[in-house]
Design a protein around this motif. Structure first.
Motif: not given
Length: 746
Positions: A392-413
């Motif tokens: 027996x063979x178990x065949x597996x196939x897949x795909x994942x599409x990712x869209x990522x958006x980020x807004x960031x900030x780091x400030x030192x005083x």
């Protein structure tokens, strides 16, 4: 279960605070001289995406410079495991160049497409999303930085455990350079590395590097005669830097890696059936009888464009545009025999596009980084699970599409000359679409992997689903510098790793797999220090931390009584980790330097709620809590290293001798103990001897690694039982090797 104990934390902190004095007291009586000048040399890092002195950064960070790595004969990124406290950096099970990394107990062992790493890898500030071909060879670099703890504000995606920054060498616009390096060593190792740069005009410089690596295997495939644990890798980099004005700098880079090393099939740790010739445990830990084939190919390609524009003395605008893609074709013989008892031929493919804009602020009392990050990525693959005993063979196939958006900030005083605060945050939105198909076939291999006569059977999984994950991850710190030589800080940081879909999910065994899994989170509280003591003769850094780990993603593959393998990805666990890290360098005399690192971590599961298969038909799952028996995988409680470097003038140059030792405590491969493949505590002993000419043009070296010839496992698989041929497989780190090096620099 043990809970967070403030008194215990206070005791650990007191120990960290006392450590510099205890360790460095002998150095106090030494004369300053040349060693002091070397000790005070500033180490510049870009851990916060802007240039800063290492000793001023309120982060637990380890830095390895190119010179330090070269003096020790370091060859790949995995050397970081020997010198970085509370870190695991090694080759993934069943591969030659796939990376797995854990920092402070957080990471991801499973390199299957669709699973996100828990430690972010960056090459010149470009995020490398997939672990294939990520065991980077060390050549033509400037430094490597290891940032411990969540780095979700400035680095974002999947830096929940930390980040590894691989920084290549800058191009020199003023003069041409050429380095030629040849390495020959044990197992007919032969490496050739050429690198250099040439100014084409006053504002245009071109550079590149070519590295060819070859080595015979540490073991043999006794069925096919092929090498096991061999190396056949070609790597190249190209850079073009244009600075049309003093305010504008543009750099284009490209890189490529081709890995044709043979498949790494591991070593059978248990026999089946007892006494059967083909199922015995072989005496050589690097040998195998795998019959699944010797073809294997991994390749990656990447391009990036960095643009820096200095708007004025305070503001700089930066753009980082990058594209990467990769492909893997190979096989893993899980059973280690010439029969297809449990073979897995596989195909992976991925590509990614990233765009990041940053605004850097550098004023008298305000420094900061603000930006926007975008990623469009795809990862897909297919594999067969060949169960030869059942035809027996178990065949597996897949795909994942990712869209990522980020807004960031780091400030030192800078509140005053002694006090500073830093605040930051990152908003991230990940959109994912996952497709998984899984089907039974009668026959050995499916049509996708060459068996056109295979008879299709039950479709086990067939779905497409979408999910969106949106999070805000803050960070804050306060820094006190009572003197120019001491920096104390306290910080809080939060990281999250995105959810997704299990590309192995079997909807027959686990119907809920179509719904995917949720993100996981780490909240870390840290107190640390950076110090230079005794007129710069000692540099000691340390930190103590406590982390709350929630919604932890647990990936499991379990054999079933029905002749299959069930895959689970559950947000199963709530846990706490606390520990301490201390590392430093002490100039004992003008010619003798000591380096050391110590890490301790204690991790405990408060909750481990997951599902197990109900053996009674029809197949169902039932809930269970395993918090009392679960462990943190790939996370020894103690890690440590110590080295000495003795330097002496000799024959118109400088002779340097560096013996070193590295220790790792007991660790488990998975969350539950598996004695045959878990790794007990061990030491590794190395030594290097180099001679460098006065003009730095010639370097000769001899490097010995694992001089005690320690046998230690870096990975494993556990598929016991008759159906799977009792396939309990271990993968081992390199044996003792000796390498000679000749390097000429022009």
């Amino acid at each position: 279960m043990k809970r967070f104990d403030p008194a215990r934390l206070a005791l650990l902190l007191a120990g960290v605070a006392m450590a510099p004095m205890a360790l460095c007291a002998p150095a106090y009586a030494q004369d300053s001289g040349e060693a002091s000048a070397s000790a005070e040399e500033e180490i510049v890092v870009t851990a916060r995406r802007r240039e800063e002195n290492l000793q001023d950064v309120p982060i637990s960070i380890s830095v390895e410079t190119a010179e330090e790595l070269d003096q020790r004969g370091a060859q790949t990124l995995t050397v970081l495991q020997q010198t970085t406290p509370n870190a695991t950096v090694q080759v993934a099970r069943g591969s030659n160049s796939t990376l797995i990394a854990f920092i402070r107990g957080v990471g991801q062992q499973d390199p299957l497409w669709g699973f996100e790493p828990g430690v972010g890898l960056y090459v010149d500030d470009v995020y490398v999303a997939r672990p294939q071909a990520a065991v980077l060879d060390i050549f033509d670099i400037q430094r490597i930085e290891v940032l411990r703890g969540p780095q979700g504000t400035l680095y974002g995606r999947n830096t929940i455990g930390g980040a590894i920054r691989y920084v290549t060498r800058d191009l020199d616009p003023d003069q041409w350079h050429l380095n030629a390096r040849v390495q020959y060593g044990s197992y007919n190792q032969l490496d050739t590395i050429l690198s250099g740069s040439v100014p084409l005009s006053e504002n245009l410089v071109i550079g590149g590097a070519l590295a060819l690596y070859s080595r015979e295997g540490y073991g043999r495939n006794l069925v096919t005669g092929a090498d096991q644990y061999n190396k056949d890798v070609d790597a190249a980099r190209f850079s073009l830097q244009w600075t049309p004005t003093d305010q504008l700098s543009i750099r284009f880079s490209a890189d490529a890696v081709d890995d044709d090393s043979n498949p790494n099939n591991g070593h059978r740790e248990a026999s089946f059936p007892a006494g059967g010739t083909s199922y015995d445990v072989l005496p050589g830990i690097y040998d195998t009888r795998a019959g699944a084939g010797d073809d294997n190919h991994v390749e990656t390609r990447g391009e990036s464009l960095h643009i820096d524009y200095e708007i004025n003395d305070v503001l700089t605008l930066r753009s980082i545009t990058a594209a990467r893609r990769g492909q893997t074709d190979g096989t893993i013989d899980f059973d280690g025999t010439e029969f297809p008892t449990l073979d897995v031929p596989a195909h992976y493919k991925d590509d990614q596009f990233t765009q990041e804009f940053q605004l850097l602020v550098e004023a008298d009392r305000v420094q900061g980084t603000f930006g926007v990050f975008y990623l469009d990525g795809m990862a897909e693959g297919a594999f067969d699970t060949v169960l030869g005993g059942l035809n027996t063979t178990i065949f597996t196939q897949g795909r994942v599409d990712t869209t990522s958006l980020a807004v960031f900030g780091d400030v030192s005083f800078d509140l005053s000359d002694q006090w500073a605060i830093s605040v930051g945050g990152r908003w991230t939105r990940d959109e994912k679409e996952g497709t998984v198909y899984r089907q039974n076939f009668t026959g050995i291999r499916s049509p996708f992997f060459g068996n056109a006569a295979a008879v299709p059977g039950l479709v086990r999984t067939n779905y497409t689903n979408e999910a969106t994950f949106e999070e805000f991850t803050p960070r804050a710190s306060i820094t006190w510098e009572p003197s120019d030589d001491i920096t104390l800080y306290a910080s809080y940081g939060r990281g999250f790793k995105s959810g997704g879909f299990d590309m192995r999910g079997d909807a027959v065994f686990t119907p809920n797999t179509v719904n995917g899994y949720d993100p996981e989170f780490v909240d870390t509280y840290e107190i640390g220090f950076h110090t230079q003591l005794w007129q710069g003769r000692a540099m000691i850094n340390g930190a103590i931390f406590h982390s709350d780990y929630s919604d932890m993603q647990i990936t499991r593959q379990e054999p079933t009584t029905l002749g299959g393998i069930a895959s689970f990805v559950d947000n199963a666990a709530q846990a706490q980790l606390e520990g301490v890290e201390i590392e430093g360098r002490v100039f004992l005399t003008d010619s003798l330097t000591a380096n050391f690192a110590i890490g301790y971590i204690d991790g405990n599961f408060d909750e481990y709620l997951t599902t197990v298969l109900n053996p009674a038909p029809p197949p169902t799952t039932i809930p269970a809590d395993f918090s009392d028996s679960a462990n943190f995988q790939n996370t020894p409680d103690w890690t440590g290293s110590f080295s000495l470097t003795w330097m002496h003038p000799l024959a118109g140059g400088t002779l340097a001798f560096t013996p070193s030792a590295a220790y790792r405590g007991d660790s488990t491969m998975f969350e539950f103990a598996t004695p045959l493949i878990d790794q007990s505590a061990y030491w590794l002993y190395n030594a290097s001897l180099t001679w460098t000419s006065e003009n730095d043009r010639i370097r000769l070296g001899v490097h010995g690694q694992n001089l005690g010839d320690e046998e230690y496992r870096v990975g494993g698989y556990n598929f016991p039982g008759a159906t799977f041929g009792n396939s309990i497989i271990g993968f081992y780190g390199p044996p003792r090797t000796i390498t000679g090096v000749i390097e000429v620099r022009f």
